[in-house]
Design an enzyme around this catalytic site. Structure first.
Site, PDB file in Angstrom:
ATOM      1  N   ARG A   1       1.166   4.866   0.481  1.00 37.88           N
ATOM      2  CA  ARG A   1      -0.076   5.472   0.999  1.00 37.88           C
ATOM      3  C   ARG A   1       0.230   6.184   2.324  1.00 37.88           C
ATOM      4  O   ARG A   1       1.304   6.013   2.895  1.00 37.88           O
ATOM      5  CB  ARG A   1      -1.116   4.377   1.294  1.00 37.88           C
ATOM      6  CG  ARG A   1      -1.437   3.507   0.118  1.00 37.88           C
ATOM      7  CD  ARG A   1      -2.543   2.512   0.449  1.00 37.88           C
ATOM      8  NE  ARG A   1      -2.049   1.334   1.129  1.00 37.88           N
ATOM      9  CZ  ARG A   1      -2.430   0.944   2.346  1.00 37.88           C
ATOM     10  NH1 ARG A   1      -3.295   1.651   3.030  1.00 37.88           N
ATOM     11  NH2 ARG A   1      -1.946  -0.163   2.886  1.00 37.88           N
TER      12      ARG A   1
ATOM     13  N   TYR B   1      -0.547  -5.499  18.120  1.00 38.50           N
ATOM     14  CA  TYR B   1      -0.076  -4.266  17.470  1.00 38.50           C
ATOM     15  C   TYR B   1       0.734  -3.441  18.490  1.00 38.50           C
ATOM     16  O   TYR B   1       1.835  -2.977  18.199  1.00 38.50           O
ATOM     17  CB  TYR B   1      -1.278  -3.462  16.959  1.00 38.50           C
ATOM     18  CG  TYR B   1      -0.928  -2.130  16.330  1.00 38.50           C
ATOM     19  CD1 TYR B   1      -0.496  -2.057  15.005  1.00 38.50           C
ATOM     20  CD2 TYR B   1      -1.035  -0.941  17.058  1.00 38.50           C
ATOM     21  CE1 TYR B   1      -0.186  -0.836  14.424  1.00 38.50           C
ATOM     22  CE2 TYR B   1      -0.731   0.281  16.488  1.00 38.50           C
ATOM     23  CZ  TYR B   1      -0.310   0.339  15.171  1.00 38.50           C
ATOM     24  OH  TYR B   1       0.005   1.560  14.601  1.00 38.50           O
TER      25      TYR B   1
ATOM     26  N   VAL C   1       8.994  -5.597   3.121  1.00 36.42           N
ATOM     27  CA  VAL C   1      10.083  -5.366   4.080  1.00 36.42           C
ATOM     28  C   VAL C   1      10.109  -6.402   5.210  1.00 36.42           C
ATOM     29  O   VAL C   1      10.971  -6.349   6.082  1.00 36.42           O
ATOM     30  CB  VAL C   1      10.065  -3.925   4.672  1.00 36.42           C
ATOM     31  CG1 VAL C   1      10.509  -2.912   3.641  1.00 36.42           C
ATOM     32  CG2 VAL C   1       8.728  -3.569   5.284  1.00 36.42           C
TER      33      VAL C   1
ATOM     34  N   ALA D   1       5.668   3.640   1.571  1.00 37.88           N
ATOM     35  CA  ALA D   1       5.396   5.018   1.135  1.00 37.88           C
ATOM     36  C   ALA D   1       4.353   5.100   0.027  1.00 37.88           C
ATOM     37  O   ALA D   1       4.187   6.147  -0.598  1.00 37.88           O
ATOM     38  CB  ALA D   1       6.696   5.684   0.685  1.00 37.88           C
TER      39      ALA D   1
ATOM     40  N   LYS E   1       4.780  -2.350  18.478  1.00 34.00           N
ATOM     41  CA  LYS E   1       5.238  -0.955  18.492  1.00 34.00           C
ATOM     42  C   LYS E   1       6.113  -0.666  19.718  1.00 34.00           C
ATOM     43  O   LYS E   1       7.065   0.101  19.642  1.00 34.00           O
ATOM     44  CB  LYS E   1       4.017  -0.018  18.444  1.00 34.00           C
ATOM     45  CG  LYS E   1       3.229  -0.120  17.130  1.00 34.00           C
ATOM     46  CD  LYS E   1       4.093   0.224  15.925  1.00 34.00           C
ATOM     47  CE  LYS E   1       3.308   0.325  14.644  1.00 34.00           C
ATOM     48  NZ  LYS E   1       4.138   0.748  13.505  1.00 34.00           N
TER      49      LYS E   1
HETATM   50  P1  NAP Z   1      -1.589   2.933   5.821  1.00 30.06           P
HETATM   51  O1  NAP Z   1      -2.233   4.098   5.206  1.00 30.06           O
HETATM   52  O2  NAP Z   1      -2.333   1.669   6.034  1.00 30.06           O
HETATM   53  O3  NAP Z   1      -0.240   2.629   4.999  1.00 30.06           O
HETATM   54  C1  NAP Z   1       0.589   1.566   5.367  1.00 30.06           C
HETATM   55  C2  NAP Z   1       1.784   1.529   4.446  1.00 30.06           C
HETATM   56  O4  NAP Z   1       2.662   0.472   4.885  1.00 30.06           O
HETATM   57  C3  NAP Z   1       1.406   1.232   3.000  1.00 30.06           C
HETATM   58  O5  NAP Z   1       2.170   2.060   2.158  1.00 30.06           O
HETATM   59  C4  NAP Z   1       1.803  -0.238   2.834  1.00 30.06           C
HETATM   60  O6  NAP Z   1       2.245  -0.530   1.522  1.00 30.06           O
HETATM   61  C5  NAP Z   1       2.995  -0.316   3.772  1.00 30.06           C
HETATM   62  N1  NAP Z   1       3.311  -1.686   4.186  1.00 30.06           N
HETATM   63  C6  NAP Z   1       2.651  -2.492   5.052  1.00 30.06           C
HETATM   64  N2  NAP Z   1       3.267  -3.680   5.159  1.00 30.06           N
HETATM   65  C7  NAP Z   1       4.350  -3.619   4.333  1.00 30.06           C
HETATM   66  C8  NAP Z   1       5.391  -4.532   4.010  1.00 30.06           C
HETATM   67  N3  NAP Z   1       5.450  -5.751   4.555  1.00 30.06           N
HETATM   68  N4  NAP Z   1       6.339  -4.144   3.127  1.00 30.06           N
HETATM   69  C9  NAP Z   1       6.303  -2.910   2.568  1.00 30.06           C
HETATM   70  N5  NAP Z   1       5.340  -2.002   2.828  1.00 30.06           N
HETATM   71  C10 NAP Z   1       4.380  -2.367   3.706  1.00 30.06           C
HETATM   72  O7  NAP Z   1      -1.032   3.285   7.289  1.00 30.06           O
HETATM   73  P2  NAP Z   1      -0.480   4.653   7.907  1.00 30.06           P
HETATM   74  O8  NAP Z   1      -1.523   5.173   8.794  1.00 30.06           O
HETATM   75  O9  NAP Z   1       0.115   5.528   6.890  1.00 30.06           O
HETATM   76  O10 NAP Z   1       0.648   4.043   8.852  1.00 30.06           O
HETATM   77  C11 NAP Z   1       2.028   4.228   8.641  1.00 30.06           C
HETATM   78  C12 NAP Z   1       2.760   3.846   9.922  1.00 30.06           C
HETATM   79  O11 NAP Z   1       2.317   4.677  10.990  1.00 30.06           O
HETATM   80  C13 NAP Z   1       2.495   2.405  10.366  1.00 30.06           C
HETATM   81  O12 NAP Z   1       3.667   1.829  10.883  1.00 30.06           O
HETATM   82  C14 NAP Z   1       1.456   2.584  11.468  1.00 30.06           C
HETATM   83  O13 NAP Z   1       1.469   1.520  12.396  1.00 30.06           O
HETATM   84  C15 NAP Z   1       1.915   3.883  12.081  1.00 30.06           C
HETATM   85  N6  NAP Z   1       0.859   4.577  12.840  1.00 30.06           N
HETATM   86  C16 NAP Z   1      -0.278   5.012  12.222  1.00 30.06           C
HETATM   87  C17 NAP Z   1      -1.251   5.651  12.984  1.00 30.06           C
HETATM   88  C18 NAP Z   1      -2.547   6.153  12.384  1.00 30.06           C
HETATM   89  O14 NAP Z   1      -3.433   6.559  13.161  1.00 30.06           O
HETATM   90  N7  NAP Z   1      -2.706   6.175  11.083  1.00 30.06           N
HETATM   91  C19 NAP Z   1      -1.051   5.845  14.354  1.00 30.06           C
HETATM   92  C20 NAP Z   1       0.117   5.385  14.931  1.00 30.06           C
HETATM   93  C21 NAP Z   1       1.076   4.762  14.178  1.00 30.06           C
HETATM   94  P3  NAP Z   1       1.382  -1.335   0.419  1.00 30.06           P
HETATM   95  O15 NAP Z   1      -0.022  -0.838   0.517  1.00 30.06           O
HETATM   96  O16 NAP Z   1       2.069  -0.968  -0.861  1.00 30.06           O
HETATM   97  O17 NAP Z   1       1.510  -2.800   0.751  1.00 30.06           O
END
Ligand code: NAP
Length: 238
Positions: free
Chosen positions: A11, A147, A56, A9, A151
């Site tokens: 970002r 990826y 996590v 959470a 998912k």
């Molecule tokens: P993002 O802006 O890159 O943010 C990713 C978040 O995940 C960050 O807060 C990061 O925390 C955290 N994170 C990653 N690995 C972690 C770990 N091992 N332990 C704890 N925190 C971890 O990505 P987002 O776009 O918001 O994506 C959020 C979710 O939506 C993801 O699961 C992604 O696959 C999914 N999603 C995104 C999209 C899209 O287009 N954006 C589309 C489909 C699905 P830190 O930076 O603090 O490490």
């Protein structure tokens, strides 16, 4: 007051969800890993949110986080497994290390966090788990096969757990976003994003608030479980 844990959470989508739910009056624990400064900023702007650093994908760290929440608030009503990473590579070049990293961060983390939260939910016979998967887990993505596999695994977990945990009054659903405007898509050019918007019936790419609104609804709902809800403006209709 409902107690909600949102992973990842600091970002993007997770941050928006944390703010939305805190504004609704939920007790939100916002997990983060590497982005400490961003997490502190979230806390400063939203003092009611607790922030907690945990990778996590590491069992012991997850155990400690859940124990912290239970010691403090005695329950977890809602778990939102949002944390995730994305990496692109052609399938034939993917190394074992890349495979392990993706599966550990995106799939094992959901397995692990859910396992650690469940005893409390099962004991109370109440709970809501929302997993953030991806449209790519449903339709696949060229050069993002690992990826997509991670998912798709989340969606299979969602369906299986909905069946296993329904009798304990625990609902389990996935939200499978399409393209959402976050740092995860920083590799895309403005032109790429414009093209995706043009291919999308609703004429734009997604906003983090589009996902947060659905989370809100899923928490309040009482009869939806085992579903993969794809929020993508019609970009992909299956
Ligand atoms: P993002 O802006 O890159 O943010 C990713 C978040 O995940 C960050 O807060 C990061 O925390 C955290 N994170 C990653 N690995 C972690 C770990 N091992 N332990 C704890 N925190 C971890 O990505 P987002 O776009 O918001 O994506 C959020 C979710 O939506 C993801 O699961 C992604 O696959 C999914 N999603 C995104 C999209 C899209 O287009 N954006 C589309 C489909 C699905 P830190 O930076 O603090 O490490």
């Amino acid at each position: 007051m409902k107690v909600v844990l949102v992973t990842g959470a600091s970002r993007g989508i997770g941050r928006e969800i944390a703010i939305e739910l805190a504004n609704k009056g939920y007790k939100v624990i916002a997990n983060y890993n590497k982005s400490e400064e961003r997490a502190l900023q979230l806390k400063e702007e939203n003092p009611s949110i607790d922030i907690y650093k945990t990778d996590v994908s590491e069992r012991e760290e997850v155990k400690q986080m859940i124990q912290y929440i239970l010691n403090r608030y005695e329950k977890i009503d809602v778990l939102i497994n949002n944390a995730g990473i994305a990496e692109a590579n052609i399938f034939t070049d993917v190394t074992d290390q890349e495979w392990d990293k993706m599966i550990k961060n995106n799939l094992y983390s959901v397995f692990c966090t859910t396992q650690e939260v469940l005893p409390c939910m099962i004991h109370r016979k109440e709970g809501c788990i929302i997993n953030i998967s991806s449209i790519f887990g449903i339709v696949g993505a060229s050069c993002e096969s690992i990826y997509s596999i991670s998912k798709a695994g989340i969606d299979a977990m969602t369906k299986s757990l909905a069946k296993e945990l329904g009798p304990s009054n625990i609902r389990v659903n996935s939200i499978a976003p399409g393209m959402i405007d976050t740092e995860m898509n920083n590799n895309l050019t403005i032109e790429d994003k414009k093209n995706i918007a043009e291919e999308t019936p609703l004429g734009r790419i997604g906003k983090t608030s589009d996902i947060a609104k659905c989370i809100n609804w899923l928490i309040e709902d009482e009869f939806t479980t085992g579903q993969i809800i794809s929020i993508n403006g019609g970009w992909v209709i299956t």
